[in-house]
Design a protein around this motif. Structure first.
Motif, PDB file in Angstrom:
ATOM      1  N   ASN A 167     105.144  81.632 192.336  1.00  0.00           N
ATOM      2  CA  ASN A 167     105.651  80.197 192.598  1.00  0.00           C
ATOM      3  C   ASN A 167     105.742  80.040 193.989  1.00  0.00           C
ATOM      4  O   ASN A 167     105.470  79.006 194.729  1.00  0.00           O
ATOM      5  CB  ASN A 167     106.570  79.905 191.560  1.00  0.00           C
ATOM      6  N   GLU A 168     106.288  80.918 194.809  1.00  0.00           N
ATOM      7  CA  GLU A 168     106.617  80.871 196.239  1.00  0.00           C
ATOM      8  C   GLU A 168     105.556  80.708 196.839  1.00  0.00           C
ATOM      9  O   GLU A 168     105.489  80.236 197.932  1.00  0.00           O
ATOM     10  CB  GLU A 168     107.696  82.070 196.477  1.00  0.00           C
ATOM     11  N   GLN A 169     104.429  81.665 196.622  1.00  0.00           N
ATOM     12  CA  GLN A 169     103.390  81.598 197.180  1.00  0.00           C
ATOM     13  C   GLN A 169     102.476  80.402 197.135  1.00  0.00           C
ATOM     14  O   GLN A 169     101.870  79.946 197.968  1.00  0.00           O
ATOM     15  CB  GLN A 169     102.337  82.900 196.751  1.00  0.00           C
ATOM     16  N   GLN A 170     102.750  79.790 196.024  1.00  0.00           N
ATOM     17  CA  GLN A 170     101.988  78.595 195.883  1.00  0.00           C
ATOM     18  C   GLN A 170     102.191  77.270 196.587  1.00  0.00           C
ATOM     19  O   GLN A 170     101.790  76.472 197.347  1.00  0.00           O
ATOM     20  CB  GLN A 170     101.973  78.014 194.240  1.00  0.00           C
ATOM     21  N   GLU A 171     103.650  77.553 196.630  1.00  0.00           N
ATOM     22  CA  GLU A 171     104.497  76.496 197.452  1.00  0.00           C
ATOM     23  C   GLU A 171     104.192  76.842 199.246  1.00  0.00           C
ATOM     24  O   GLU A 171     103.889  75.769 199.872  1.00  0.00           O
ATOM     25  CB  GLU A 171     106.120  76.652 197.383  1.00  0.00           C
ATOM     26  N   GLU A 172     103.974  78.043 199.477  1.00  0.00           N
ATOM     27  CA  GLU A 172     103.650  78.461 200.789  1.00  0.00           C
ATOM     28  C   GLU A 172     102.050  77.910 200.972  1.00  0.00           C
ATOM     29  O   GLU A 172     101.638  77.377 202.082  1.00  0.00           O
ATOM     30  CB  GLU A 172     103.790  79.748 201.231  1.00  0.00           C
ATOM     31  N   LEU A 173     101.221  78.029 200.041  1.00  0.00           N
ATOM     32  CA  LEU A 173      99.865  77.663 200.302  1.00  0.00           C
ATOM     33  C   LEU A 173      99.716  76.150 200.469  1.00  0.00           C
ATOM     34  O   LEU A 173      99.128  75.507 201.007  1.00  0.00           O
ATOM     35  CB  LEU A 173      99.146  78.205 199.297  1.00  0.00           C
ATOM     36  N   HIS A 174     100.660  75.413 199.641  1.00  0.00           N
ATOM     37  CA  HIS A 174     100.724  74.112 199.671  1.00  0.00           C
ATOM     38  C   HIS A 174     101.119  73.344 200.968  1.00  0.00           C
ATOM     39  O   HIS A 174     100.583  72.689 201.627  1.00  0.00           O
ATOM     40  CB  HIS A 174     101.543  73.317 198.707  1.00  0.00           C
ATOM     41  N   ASN A 175     102.161  74.203 201.574  1.00  0.00           N
ATOM     42  CA  ASN A 175     102.467  73.923 202.946  1.00  0.00           C
ATOM     43  C   ASN A 175     101.449  74.244 204.101  1.00  0.00           C
ATOM     44  O   ASN A 175     101.389  73.475 205.024  1.00  0.00           O
ATOM     45  CB  ASN A 175     103.943  74.669 203.236  1.00  0.00           C
ATOM     46  N   LEU A 176     100.963  75.341 203.785  1.00  0.00           N
ATOM     47  CA  LEU A 176      99.813  75.628 204.781  1.00  0.00           C
ATOM     48  C   LEU A 176      98.634  74.528 204.804  1.00  0.00           C
ATOM     49  O   LEU A 176      97.961  74.230 205.865  1.00  0.00           O
ATOM     50  CB  LEU A 176      99.263  76.988 204.499  1.00  0.00           C
ATOM     51  N   LYS A 177      98.026  74.117 203.551  1.00  0.00           N
ATOM     52  CA  LYS A 177      97.159  73.286 203.547  1.00  0.00           C
ATOM     53  C   LYS A 177      97.650  71.830 204.095  1.00  0.00           C
ATOM     54  O   LYS A 177      96.704  71.315 204.819  1.00  0.00           O
ATOM     55  CB  LYS A 177      96.880  72.949 201.863  1.00  0.00           C
ATOM     56  N   GLN A 178      98.625  71.484 203.878  1.00  0.00           N
ATOM     57  CA  GLN A 178      99.288  70.406 204.671  1.00  0.00           C
ATOM     58  C   GLN A 178      99.236  70.455 206.188  1.00  0.00           C
ATOM     59  O   GLN A 178      98.990  69.589 206.928  1.00  0.00           O
ATOM     60  CB  GLN A 178     100.717  69.826 204.242  1.00  0.00           C
ATOM     61  N   GLU A 179      99.761  71.825 206.719  1.00  0.00           N
ATOM     62  CA  GLU A 179      99.574  71.928 208.056  1.00  0.00           C
ATOM     63  C   GLU A 179      98.021  71.996 208.675  1.00  0.00           C
ATOM     64  O   GLU A 179      98.022  71.427 209.595  1.00  0.00           O
ATOM     65  CB  GLU A 179     100.095  73.414 208.334  1.00  0.00           C
ATOM     66  N   VAL A 180      97.257  72.442 208.031  1.00  0.00           N
ATOM     67  CA  VAL A 180      95.835  72.637 208.209  1.00  0.00           C
ATOM     68  C   VAL A 180      95.226  71.075 208.069  1.00  0.00           C
ATOM     69  O   VAL A 180      94.631  70.686 209.170  1.00  0.00           O
ATOM     70  CB  VAL A 180      94.923  73.358 207.332  1.00  0.00           C
ATOM     71  N   ASN A 181      95.733  70.164 207.179  1.00  0.00           N
ATOM     72  CA  ASN A 181      95.218  68.746 207.257  1.00  0.00           C
ATOM     73  C   ASN A 181      95.687  68.047 208.730  1.00  0.00           C
ATOM     74  O   ASN A 181      95.010  67.276 209.145  1.00  0.00           O
ATOM     75  CB  ASN A 181      95.882  68.165 205.894  1.00  0.00           C
ATOM     76  N   LYS A 182      97.181  68.304 209.034  1.00  0.00           N
ATOM     77  CA  LYS A 182      97.737  67.730 210.120  1.00  0.00           C
ATOM     78  C   LYS A 182      96.908  68.315 211.282  1.00  0.00           C
ATOM     79  O   LYS A 182      96.553  67.389 212.230  1.00  0.00           O
ATOM     80  CB  LYS A 182      99.101  68.213 210.174  1.00  0.00           C
ATOM     81  N   LEU A 183      96.422  69.572 211.349  1.00  0.00           N
ATOM     82  CA  LEU A 183      95.683  69.954 212.711  1.00  0.00           C
ATOM     83  C   LEU A 183      94.305  69.404 212.747  1.00  0.00           C
ATOM     84  O   LEU A 183      93.751  69.222 213.712  1.00  0.00           O
ATOM     85  CB  LEU A 183      95.622  71.465 212.678  1.00  0.00           C
ATOM     86  N   GLU A 184      93.749  69.494 211.408  1.00  0.00           N
ATOM     87  CA  GLU A 184      92.482  68.775 211.302  1.00  0.00           C
ATOM     88  C   GLU A 184      92.406  67.144 211.985  1.00  0.00           C
ATOM     89  O   GLU A 184      91.505  66.807 212.884  1.00  0.00           O
ATOM     90  CB  GLU A 184      91.836  68.730 209.886  1.00  0.00           C
ATOM     91  N   GLU A 185      93.298  66.532 211.285  1.00  0.00           N
ATOM     92  CA  GLU A 185      93.506  65.199 211.892  1.00  0.00           C
ATOM     93  C   GLU A 185      93.829  65.110 213.575  1.00  0.00           C
ATOM     94  O   GLU A 185      93.204  64.229 214.279  1.00  0.00           O
ATOM     95  CB  GLU A 185      94.777  64.316 211.303  1.00  0.00           C
ATOM     96  N   ARG A 186      94.398  65.980 213.916  1.00  0.00           N
ATOM     97  CA  ARG A 186      95.021  65.963 215.370  1.00  0.00           C
ATOM     98  C   ARG A 186      93.468  66.326 216.139  1.00  0.00           C
ATOM     99  O   ARG A 186      93.484  65.780 217.273  1.00  0.00           O
ATOM    100  CB  ARG A 186      96.182  66.827 215.489  1.00  0.00           C
ATOM    101  N   LEU A 187      92.685  67.271 215.706  1.00  0.00           N
ATOM    102  CA  LEU A 187      91.666  67.577 216.511  1.00  0.00           C
ATOM    103  C   LEU A 187      90.613  66.449 216.600  1.00  0.00           C
ATOM    104  O   LEU A 187      90.100  66.350 217.418  1.00  0.00           O
ATOM    105  CB  LEU A 187      90.966  69.005 215.756  1.00  0.00           C
ATOM    106  N   GLU A 188      90.414  65.981 215.432  1.00  0.00           N
ATOM    107  CA  GLU A 188      89.487  64.826 215.088  1.00  0.00           C
ATOM    108  C   GLU A 188      89.988  63.701 216.103  1.00  0.00           C
ATOM    109  O   GLU A 188      89.043  63.131 216.949  1.00  0.00           O
ATOM    110  CB  GLU A 188      89.433  64.327 213.805  1.00  0.00           C
ATOM    111  N   LYS A 189      91.220  63.376 216.187  1.00  0.00           N
ATOM    112  CA  LYS A 189      91.613  62.496 217.279  1.00  0.00           C
ATOM    113  C   LYS A 189      91.336  62.897 218.813  1.00  0.00           C
ATOM    114  O   LYS A 189      90.909  62.089 219.368  1.00  0.00           O
ATOM    115  CB  LYS A 189      93.452  62.211 216.891  1.00  0.00           C
ATOM    116  N   GLU A 190      91.805  64.095 218.850  1.00  0.00           N
ATOM    117  CA  GLU A 190      91.468  64.680 220.398  1.00  0.00           C
ATOM    118  C   GLU A 190      90.129  64.553 220.694  1.00  0.00           C
ATOM    119  O   GLU A 190      89.731  64.353 221.765  1.00  0.00           O
ATOM    120  CB  GLU A 190      92.212  66.123 220.403  1.00  0.00           C
ATOM    121  N   LEU A 191      89.245  64.966 219.703  1.00  0.00           N
ATOM    122  CA  LEU A 191      87.931  64.841 220.209  1.00  0.00           C
ATOM    123  C   LEU A 191      87.271  63.435 220.387  1.00  0.00           C
ATOM    124  O   LEU A 191      86.284  63.357 221.132  1.00  0.00           O
ATOM    125  CB  LEU A 191      87.035  65.682 218.740  1.00  0.00           C
ATOM    126  N   THR A 192      87.689  62.539 219.611  1.00  0.00           N
ATOM    127  CA  THR A 192      87.212  61.145 219.708  1.00  0.00           C
ATOM    128  C   THR A 192      87.625  60.741 221.086  1.00  0.00           C
ATOM    129  O   THR A 192      87.004  60.204 221.827  1.00  0.00           O
ATOM    130  CB  THR A 192      87.994  60.450 218.337  1.00  0.00           C
TER     131      THR A 192
END
Length: 196
Positions: A140-165
């Motif tokens: 359960n703890e690992q699933q929560e950490e994985l969920h948090n990491l996915k959110q962090e990756v999504n934020k980084l992808e959005e930031r990268l896309e904006k910076e590239l644009t």
């Protein structure tokens, strides 16, 4: 009365991650002097030594049975009487007549075994259940950490896309300006460029 400690405080004192201490707690709760329930559970200072003993056993790659045996020799076991009574009442209220028949048959066969064999089976099953509960807690703890990491990756992808644009827009603007400057230089006559 001595001050009670949380898992976080024990983690800071021993330098052992909280998730690891929770795993140890779930496996060897009977040896940890504590008060309260659930997330409000706090440990007496004596529990720090028990956690250290468990950690040392784990670092030596001892099995849970060996560690439990060590703990049994060095420390007192604690059983929450209220919790045991509640579980007994809850389970007895849910039994149907069929369960009672199966239970009486099981008791008949169990009475043929000696007491030490029964205690060994019960202890083994109890430890297996504790290990399963600890594993579920870690998953359960690992699933929560994985969920948090996915959110962090999504934020980084959005930031990268904006910076590239933004970067491509800047490059496009600079290219247009360079082309316009080049065109204006080409359109001037030789004499205009000479006297400019």
């Amino acid at each position: 009365m001595s001050e009670l400690l949380s898992i976080k405080e024990i983690s800071q004192e021993l330098g052992i991650p909280q998730s690891t201490l929770r795993y140890y707690r779930d496996l060897f709760m009977d040896y940890l002097p504590a008060a309260g329930e659930g997330k409000k559970k706090r440990f007496y200072p004596e529990a720090v030594v028990v956690f250290q003993t468990i950690a040392k056993g784990m670092h030596k790659n001892k099995s849970a049975d060996d560690i439990a045996s060590d703990l049994n020799q060095r420390f007192t076991r604690f059983i929450d009487v209220n919790e045991a009574e509640e579980k007994t009442q809850e389970s007895s209220a849910t039994y149907s007549q069929k369960d009672e028949i199966h239970q009486s048959q099981a008791l008949t066969s169990l009475t043929q075994l000696d007491g030490s064999a029964i205690m060994a089976v019960v202890a083994s099953q109890n430890q297996a259940l504790q290990q399963i509960a600890a594993t579920i807690s870690i998953v359960n703890e690992q699933q929560e950490e994985l969920h948090n990491l996915k959110q962090e990756v999504n934020k980084l992808e959005e930031r990268l896309e904006k910076e590239l644009t933004d970067h491509f827009q800047l490059v496009d603007t600079q290219l247009r300006q360079a082309i316009e400057q080049r065109e204006t230089k080409k359109t001037k006559s030789f004499w205009q460029r000479l006297f400019a």
